[in-house]
Design a protein around this motif. Structure first.
Motif, PDB file in Angstrom:
ATOM      1  N   SER A 187       2.855   7.260   1.366  1.00 13.17           N
ATOM      2  CA  SER A 187       4.189   6.753   1.686  1.00 13.17           C
ATOM      3  C   SER A 187       5.291   7.611   1.067  1.00 13.17           C
ATOM      4  O   SER A 187       5.037   8.467   0.215  1.00 13.17           O
ATOM      5  CB  SER A 187       4.337   5.317   1.183  1.00 13.17           C
ATOM      6  OG  SER A 187       4.306   5.294  -0.238  1.00 13.17           O
TER       7      SER A 187
ATOM      8  N   ASN B 114       0.851  -1.186   0.000  1.00 13.96           N
ATOM      9  CA  ASN B 114       0.000   0.000   0.000  1.00 13.96           C
ATOM     10  C   ASN B 114       0.890   1.240   0.000  1.00 13.96           C
ATOM     11  O   ASN B 114       1.510   1.579   1.005  1.00 13.96           O
ATOM     12  CB  ASN B 114      -0.914  -0.002   1.221  1.00 13.96           C
ATOM     13  CG  ASN B 114      -1.847   1.196   1.241  1.00 13.96           C
ATOM     14  OD1 ASN B 114      -1.960   1.930   0.254  1.00 13.96           O
ATOM     15  ND2 ASN B 114      -2.535   1.402   2.359  1.00 13.96           N
TER      16      ASN B 114
ATOM     17  N   SER C 198      -0.081   4.356  -0.615  1.00 12.98           N
ATOM     18  CA  SER C 198      -0.808   5.591  -0.324  1.00 12.98           C
ATOM     19  C   SER C 198      -0.230   6.260   0.921  1.00 12.98           C
ATOM     20  O   SER C 198      -0.086   5.636   1.978  1.00 12.98           O
ATOM     21  CB  SER C 198      -2.286   5.281  -0.105  1.00 12.98           C
ATOM     22  OG  SER C 198      -3.001   6.457   0.191  1.00 12.98           O
TER      23      SER C 198
END
Length: 823
Positions: free
Chosen positions: A273, A269, A271
């Motif tokens: 980051s 994931n 998002s």
């Protein structure tokens, strides 16, 4: 018919005849006014006057007027024989003059036509007087030209270039160097040179508002404690141009090469980051950053790929490795050219990322990868050679801060032209850049040195009375390192002219990135001419005059499966260059490199003179080999009456690729009702048109040169016919943000999701990949839409080859031409 004449005595009218009268002595007569033409009144029958005797050859002649004291045009008698003799002489002179003028006119026309076959001489490098047929490639002259290429001369240009302290775009030193190039070209014999000044906005470190720390990285644990930090100075920060000036923070995640499939397949994931990714010359940095931003990243950290580099193809030789303390420069900009230019209105936001981007060394990356980066459950396919822990779900927060400002600077392109003698409005353009990030020995230095050597050789030929058939334009670009600012600006400002006159662009920016073999990246249109040129250039290992070793034979020896020019060495043109992908100008890129991994020190502080002389091209023989090949290529492009392009090669290449494309994607295309039948039909039509184009070409004397001209124009127009229609961006546009770009070539061009790779049907391939990965119904509408434009491009190309509006062909399987092609 008698003519009325007023009577002198009564004023009444009397009838007279126009008759010649005998001359009378008027010496003693008083001076009287006499009209210019006088008519004698008819004498009555009873008169004793002597009747007028008409001139025997002209019974009704006008009499001449009498003049006082006997001075006259003649007496008032009949016109004398001498007057007729004078008239005859005038008539004779007029006729002779007319004959001479007609002869001169006919001679001029004959001379104009014969001009195309008149022998002209020039002095070759050995001092021989040569008289080749103009506008015809001459093998003997070409041999003398390549003999003039000197590796020592290339070395001198290289050492002079690298001796300069600064080639930074927009600097005073770079500006002075551009002027010196222009002056040197004039000394070589290229009289028409100019400096093309471009004002642009350059990203620089913002030290005014943030003191001495324009850029930094900070790593914190789950408790907010700083566990690692790094401050980067202005020089290090400037390594990534066009980064967003912003602060981004989030969980530190591993992103491999930043390809679209990497983000999709790794299952992490991303998002919110901060993504750390490997830099490689195989992948476009702007695309990597855009993909990360699309998947929700807030910042990007780049580091060099530590893989071993093999420069010669010989596995027994020493492998080159990037130093762990070496960081690489890069441009985060997505599209070529100045994003703030009026030529790209509204494109700056799409071209420049919204997130900060920074570059670090592999030594620094090792610390981040082994201790703080989340790579949970990844396979060795993505983690090969890296110290990543795939067993634990790391949870460290990274903060990346970049402080950039934009500064207005002037960059200077140097343009030199040798006008063509027969088709001066047809341009062969060859270019390299002279700006650098660091010392720039490999990319800028070697390409610049080869360009200077070519300018020297062709300038020398020009000084010795040789002229090309078509014009040669030498271009030394500025501002290329950070995203092709100079070349794209010049291309845009001259686009109207180049659209109809540019024949080819030859790119020298990547001349030497290895020492294994010459790699040609070119449009399939020039496959045949490249093969002929390679057969004309002796290989480096040639030992004596009886040795038949050529550049082409080395290609064949390296791959026993190759029957002609190796397909892996003849790829498509440079996918990141604008001339073909935006303007449709057929492009050739020549580079000597290893096909696997290229020279690793490009865009780094390690790209020094010693690195070139030690590991890449110690004696500059490889650079001289490329220069000789380019000399033959330029002579064939400029001196062949009809452009040496093969439409059949283009058709064969598309045929091979399109059937592979259909085989790979057939299931998905059929499932979502994407009509490939129309695509195949359009391809078949294009193949038949390509066959007709070459088989029916037969220019005839005396207008042979016009036939050649039409043939060449159609070849030029062919590449343009593969561009998206002009209304594509203005009216319909691209509904998928990831696929938006200024690139217009429908058949071959940069992959929209990774602009470092060239693919067949770039827009269609990109839409298909997105539809498959994201599995969204609306995306398949875009796939069908892009398939329509592929069909439209192939049909447009067929019309260009057949002159569709004026010629009629029967597209029937029983047509003789169709049977001839299929047989």
């Amino acid at each position: 018919m008698p003519s009325p004449l007023r009577s002198k005595e009564s004023g009444s009218f009397a009838y007279t005849r126009w008759e010649a009268v005998e001359s009378e002595d008027t010496t003693d007569s008083p001076i009287t006014e006499t009209p210019f033409y006088s008519f004698e009144e008819e004498v009555p029958a009873t008169s004793t006057a002597t009747p007028a005797v008409p001139w025997p050859l002209s019974p009704n002649r006008l009499t001449r007027p009498s003049m006082p004291n006997g001075h006259s045009h003649g007496s008032q008698g009949p016109i004398s024989p001498r007057f007729d003799v004078q008239n005859s002489r005038c008539l004779s002179i007029s006729i002779r003059t007319m004959v001479i003028l007609v002869m001169l006119g006919v001679g001029g026309i004959i001379g104009f036509v014969a001009r195309w076959g008149v022998h002209r001489y020039f002095v070759d490098p050995q001092g021989h007087c040569m008289t080749p047929i103009p506008f015809q490639y001459n093998a003997e002259m070409a041999k003398h030209a390549i003999d003039t290429i000197s590796f020592s001369s290339i070395r001198d240009f290289f050492e002079e270039f690298t001796s300069e302290n600064d080639h930074e775009l927009g600097s005073i030193e770079s500006s002075d160097y551009a002027r010196s190039i222009s002056q040197l070209w004039r000394e070589f014999g290229i009289q028409k040179t100019e400096l093309d000044v471009v004002k642009t906005m350059i990203p620089v470190a913002n030290l005014r508002d943030h003191g001495h720390v324009p850029c930094e990285i900070t790593i914190k644990d789950v408790n907010g404690t700083t566990v690692w930090s790094k401050d980067l100075d202005a020089e290090s920060m400037a390594q990534v141009s066009y980064s967003a000036s912003a602060i981004g923070q989030g969980q530190l995640m591993y992103g491999h090469y930043g390809r679209f499939e990497d983000f999709h397949e790794m299952g992490l994931n991303f998002s919110g980051s901060v993504v750390i990714m490997k830099l490689s010359q195989l992948y476009h940095v702007g695309s990597m950053v855009r993909n990360a931003q699309y998947f929700g990243a807030k910042a990007v950290i780049l580091f060099p790929d530590p893989v071993n580099h093999l420069l010669t193809g010989n596995v027994s030789e020493t492998k080159i490795k990037i130093s762990p303390n070496e960081s690489l420069s890069a441009s985060a900009k997505l599209f070529p050219g100045d994003p703030y230019s009026p030529y790209f209105p509204g494109k700056s936001k799409e071209s420049i990322p919204d997130i900060p981007v920074i570059s670090i060394t592999f030594s620094e990356a090792q610390t981040l990868l082994s201790n703080f980066t989340n790579a949970y459950n990844l396979t060795t396919l993505h983690t090969y050679g890296l110290p990543l822990d795939t067993q634990w779900n790391m949870n460290f927060t990274a903060m990346v801060e970049v402080n950039l400002d934009y500064e207005k600077r002037s960059i200077r392109n140097v343009i030199g032209t040798i006008p063509g003698a027969y088709e001066p409005t047809r341009y062969i353009i060859i270019g390299a850049h002279h700006d650098t990030w660091w010392k720039g020995s490999s990319q800028a230095g070697l390409g610049h040195s080869v360009l200077m050597e070519l300018a020297r050789v062709f300038g020398y030929l020009r000084q010795h009375s040789w002229k090309p058939g078509r014009s040669i334009i030498f271009a030394s670009w500025d501002g290329e390192e950070i995203g092709q600012l100079g070349s794209t600006s010049w291309m845009n400002s001259h686009s109207k002219e180049l659209n109809t006159r540019a024949v080819a662009y030859i790119n020298l920016d990547y001349v030497l990135t290895g020492s294994s073999t010459v790699h040609i990246a070119a449009t399939p249109l020039f496959r045949e001419i490249i093969e002929r040129a390679a057969k004309s250039v002796p290989c480096i290992t040639k030992k004596n005059i009886d040795d038949d070793c050529t550049l082409f034979s080395t290609w064949i020896d390296e791959d026993a499966a190759a029957t002609s020019l190796k397909s892996d060495k003849l790829m498509m043109s440079d996918p990141q260059h604008s001339f073909q992908s935006i303007l449709g100008v057929s492009t050739i890129e020549v580079a000597l490199k290893t096909l696997a991994m290229p020279y690793p020190h490009t865009n780094s502080s390690m790209d020094t003179v010693s690195a070139i002389k030690t590991i890449l091209d110690p004696e500059f023989k490889h650079a001289a080999l490329v220069a000789r090949f380019l000399t033959i290529l330029l002579l064939q492009l400029t001196m062949t009456p009809n452009l040496p392009g093969s439409v059949s090669d283009y058709a064969n290449k598309i045929h091979s690729d399109i059937h592979t494309f259909i085989q790979v994607n057939d299931k998905d295309l059929e499932e979502h009702d994407v009509n490939v039948g129309d695509m195949v039909d359009a391809l078949n039509k294009f193949e038949v048109a390509a066959f007709r184009f070459h088989s029916t070409y037969d220019p005839s004397f005396p207008l042979e040169f016009l036939g050649h001209h039409e043939f060449s124009d159609q070849l030029m127009e062919l590449e343009r016919s593969f561009l998206l229609p002009a209304s594509y961006s203005e009216l319909s546009g691209q509904p998928i943000p990831l696929l938006r770009s200024p690139y217009k070539h429908i058949i071959y061009g940069p992959d929209p999701l990774n602009q470092g790779m060239s693919v067949l049907f770039p827009q269609l391939s990109g839409a298909l990949k997105l539809a498959r990965y994201l599995n969204t119904t609306g995306l398949w509408d875009s796939v069908r839409r892009e398939a329509f434009f592929v069909v439209d491009a192939l049909e447009s190309a067929s019309c260009v080859l057949e002159n569709h509006l004026v010629h009629t062909y029967v597209d029937d399987v029983n047509h003789p031409m169709h049977r001839m092609y299929t047989s």
